[in-house]
Design a protein around this motif. Structure first.
Motif, PDB file in Angstrom:
ATOM      1  N   GLU A  57      -4.466  -2.024  -7.081  1.00 11.76           N
ATOM      2  CA  GLU A  57      -5.738  -2.450  -7.671  1.00 11.76           C
ATOM      3  C   GLU A  57      -6.270  -3.583  -6.316  1.00 11.76           C
ATOM      4  O   GLU A  57      -7.519  -3.733  -6.252  1.00 11.76           O
ATOM      5  CB  GLU A  57      -5.582  -3.565  -8.760  1.00 11.76           C
ATOM      6  N   SER A  58      -5.411  -4.427  -5.954  1.00 10.72           N
ATOM      7  CA  SER A  58      -5.786  -5.329  -4.916  1.00 10.72           C
ATOM      8  C   SER A  58      -5.697  -4.780  -3.447  1.00 10.72           C
ATOM      9  O   SER A  58      -4.724  -4.222  -2.828  1.00 10.72           O
ATOM     10  CB  SER A  58      -5.008  -6.532  -4.867  1.00 10.72           C
ATOM     11  N   LYS A  59      -6.726  -4.951  -2.720  1.00 15.26           N
ATOM     12  CA  LYS A  59      -6.872  -4.650  -1.258  1.00 15.26           C
ATOM     13  C   LYS A  59      -5.827  -5.475  -0.440  1.00 15.26           C
ATOM     14  O   LYS A  59      -5.300  -5.220   0.564  1.00 15.26           O
ATOM     15  CB  LYS A  59      -8.184  -4.642  -0.702  1.00 15.26           C
ATOM     16  N   THR A  60      -5.505  -6.713  -0.856  1.00 17.30           N
ATOM     17  CA  THR A  60      -4.419  -7.560  -0.127  1.00 17.30           C
ATOM     18  C   THR A  60      -3.099  -7.026  -0.012  1.00 17.30           C
ATOM     19  O   THR A  60      -2.229  -7.361   0.584  1.00 17.30           O
ATOM     20  CB  THR A  60      -4.638  -8.720  -0.717  1.00 17.30           C
ATOM     21  N   LYS A  61      -2.923  -5.578  -1.003  1.00 12.71           N
ATOM     22  CA  LYS A  61      -1.677  -5.320  -0.723  1.00 12.71           C
ATOM     23  C   LYS A  61      -1.556  -3.999   0.176  1.00 12.71           C
ATOM     24  O   LYS A  61      -0.470  -3.564   0.382  1.00 12.71           O
ATOM     25  CB  LYS A  61      -1.314  -4.739  -2.219  1.00 12.71           C
ATOM     26  N   TYR A  62      -2.677  -3.898   0.887  1.00 14.52           N
ATOM     27  CA  TYR A  62      -2.783  -2.854   1.858  1.00 14.52           C
ATOM     28  C   TYR A  62      -3.113  -3.548   3.118  1.00 14.52           C
ATOM     29  O   TYR A  62      -3.832  -4.436   3.395  1.00 14.52           O
ATOM     30  CB  TYR A  62      -3.827  -1.620   1.512  1.00 14.52           C
ATOM     31  N   TYR A  63      -2.424  -2.550   4.375  1.00 11.53           N
ATOM     32  CA  TYR A  63      -3.085  -3.005   5.742  1.00 11.53           C
ATOM     33  C   TYR A  63      -4.254  -2.780   5.983  1.00 11.53           C
ATOM     34  O   TYR A  63      -5.369  -3.094   6.557  1.00 11.53           O
ATOM     35  CB  TYR A  63      -2.167  -2.339   6.792  1.00 11.53           C
ATOM     36  N   GLU A  64      -4.607  -1.326   5.310  1.00 10.96           N
ATOM     37  CA  GLU A  64      -5.825  -0.808   5.412  1.00 10.96           C
ATOM     38  C   GLU A  64      -6.083   0.401   4.241  1.00 10.96           C
ATOM     39  O   GLU A  64      -5.137   0.012   3.308  1.00 10.96           O
ATOM     40  CB  GLU A  64      -6.387   0.012   6.815  1.00 10.96           C
ATOM     41  N   ASP A  65      -6.905   1.117   4.151  1.00  9.79           N
ATOM     42  CA  ASP A  65      -6.801   1.913   2.858  1.00  9.79           C
ATOM     43  C   ASP A  65      -5.859   3.155   2.931  1.00  9.79           C
ATOM     44  O   ASP A  65      -5.834   4.042   1.914  1.00  9.79           O
ATOM     45  CB  ASP A  65      -8.231   2.599   3.024  1.00  9.79           C
ATOM     46  N   GLN A  66      -5.035   3.272   4.187  1.00 10.50           N
ATOM     47  CA  GLN A  66      -3.953   4.155   3.902  1.00 10.50           C
ATOM     48  C   GLN A  66      -2.449   3.640   3.645  1.00 10.50           C
ATOM     49  O   GLN A  66      -1.711   4.388   3.413  1.00 10.50           O
ATOM     50  CB  GLN A  66      -4.051   5.096   5.098  1.00 10.50           C
ATOM     51  N   HIS A  67      -2.289   2.670   4.372  1.00  7.33           N
ATOM     52  CA  HIS A  67      -0.709   2.070   4.459  1.00  7.33           C
ATOM     53  C   HIS A  67      -0.801   0.851   3.439  1.00  7.33           C
ATOM     54  O   HIS A  67      -1.337  -0.112   3.747  1.00  7.33           O
ATOM     55  CB  HIS A  67      -0.440   1.829   5.602  1.00  7.33           C
TER      56      HIS A  67
END
Length: 331
Positions: A305-315
């Motif tokens: 759900e949150s983008k803050t759990k990702y480095y970018e949209d793949q990892h």
């Protein structure tokens, strides 16, 4: 006729000299670190072939560290910390991250067969499946970043080197590499920003990204802009990706796991796109490995759900990997 032959010889020499000089530079500099042996592969200048680095580290350390527990998967394994996994393993276990960029079921199958062939114990294993790439290939990869180590593929070392020579002869790669060597500027994609690779476990930590987020998370995510695109909520993958040949590979993996009495987990990675794995593909995994050993984290959930759990949209980041481990092994 004599004049023609002399002209042809000079022209041929004119063409050959630059190529020979480039080849000499390739073998002298070894820019991809695949010609000579190195004690430390963690500080490489060019974007590296992770399959090669992982395999070389295994070969270098297997007798000394007696690895018996393995994580297999793509670069998304960077979100799973080996030390976190160690806390769920039996005391005395020796874990190793056996990852590769854009890893396929072919690659994971080949690695597991290789471990079995050299008599390495496989007491514990996690197979990290990517919905969008694990079943894209059923044979060796092409390209210098993705081709398998000859020990894993069983294919020619000459063909392996050919991929790297071809990449180096590309004027863009050659120019960017020597521009970096001259200036130290890391602005180009082919230059590998320094990551931390553990010299024993092969754990690959994107520490420079974690530091950037810790320093100013708002600036980090603002800079990425449209990388974190607006999603439409959960959708289901319309493609059936698991083919008969993948089924055969997974059945052989299961056979080897049974032979080694492996305690294994099959994790279907969460992804920012919130696309759910096709139910038929998931059923294939469950039918082969057992429903109780397959964990599906795709779709819309608290890990995506949150983008803050990702480095970018793949990892995804290690905080997500830790959540996966808690779910898979229990609190």
């Amino acid at each position: 006729m004599k004049y023609f032959l002399q002209t042809l010889a000079r022209f041929t020499l004119f063409l050959l000299v630059p190529i020979l000089l480039l080849l000499a530079a390739y073998f002298y500099d070894d820019p991809f670190k695949v010609v000579y042996k190195y004690a430390d592969n963690s500080l490489l200048e060019l974007a590296t072939n992770r399959d090669y680095v992982s395999t070389e580290l295994f070969l270098q350390n297997r007798e000394r560290h007696a690895y018996d527990s393995f994580v297999f998967g793509s670069s998304r394994t960077y979100g799973l910390n080996i030390e976190s996994w160690r806390s769920y393993l039996p005391v005395g276990s020796s874990p190793f991250m056996f990852d590769a960029s854009s890893e396929s079921m072919y690659g994971m199958h080949k690695k597991i067969r290789y471990l079995d062939s050299v008599g390495s114990p496989i007491s514990n294993a996690i197979i990290m499946v990517c919905r969008d790439c694990s079943f894209e290939r059923s044979s060796n990869h092409k390209g210098h970043l993705f081709i398998k180590h000859p020990c894993i593929s069983g294919e020619s070392r000459l063909l392996f080197q050919k991929e790297f020579v071809a990449a180096f002869l590309n004027p863009v790669v050659f120019g960017q590499y020597y521009w970096y060597r001259a200036t130290g500027n890391q602005e180009f994609n082919i230059i590998r920003k320094i990551a931390e690779v553990d010299s024993i476990t092969n754990n690959h930590a994107l520490a420079y990204r974690e530091r950037a987020i810790a320093d100013d998370s708002q600036a980090y995510y603002s800079k990425l802009g449209d990388v974190f695109y607006e999603r439409r909520g959960e959708t289901v993958d319309a493609n059936l990706r698991v083919k008969d040949i993948h089924m055969a590979m997974m059945c052989d993996i299961k056979r080897i796991f049974d032979k080694h009495h492996t305690h294994y987990k099959i994790v279907v990675n969460p992804s920012y796109d919130q696309v759910k794995i096709n139910s038929e593909d998931l059923s294939c995994l469950q039918a082969i490995f057992g429903k109780e050993f397959v964990y599906d984290f795709t779709g819309k959930n608290n890990l995506t759900e949150s983008k803050t759990k990702y480095y970018e949209d793949q990892h995804y980041r290690p905080m997500v990997g830790d959540s996966i481990l808690r779910k898979v092994y229990g609190e």
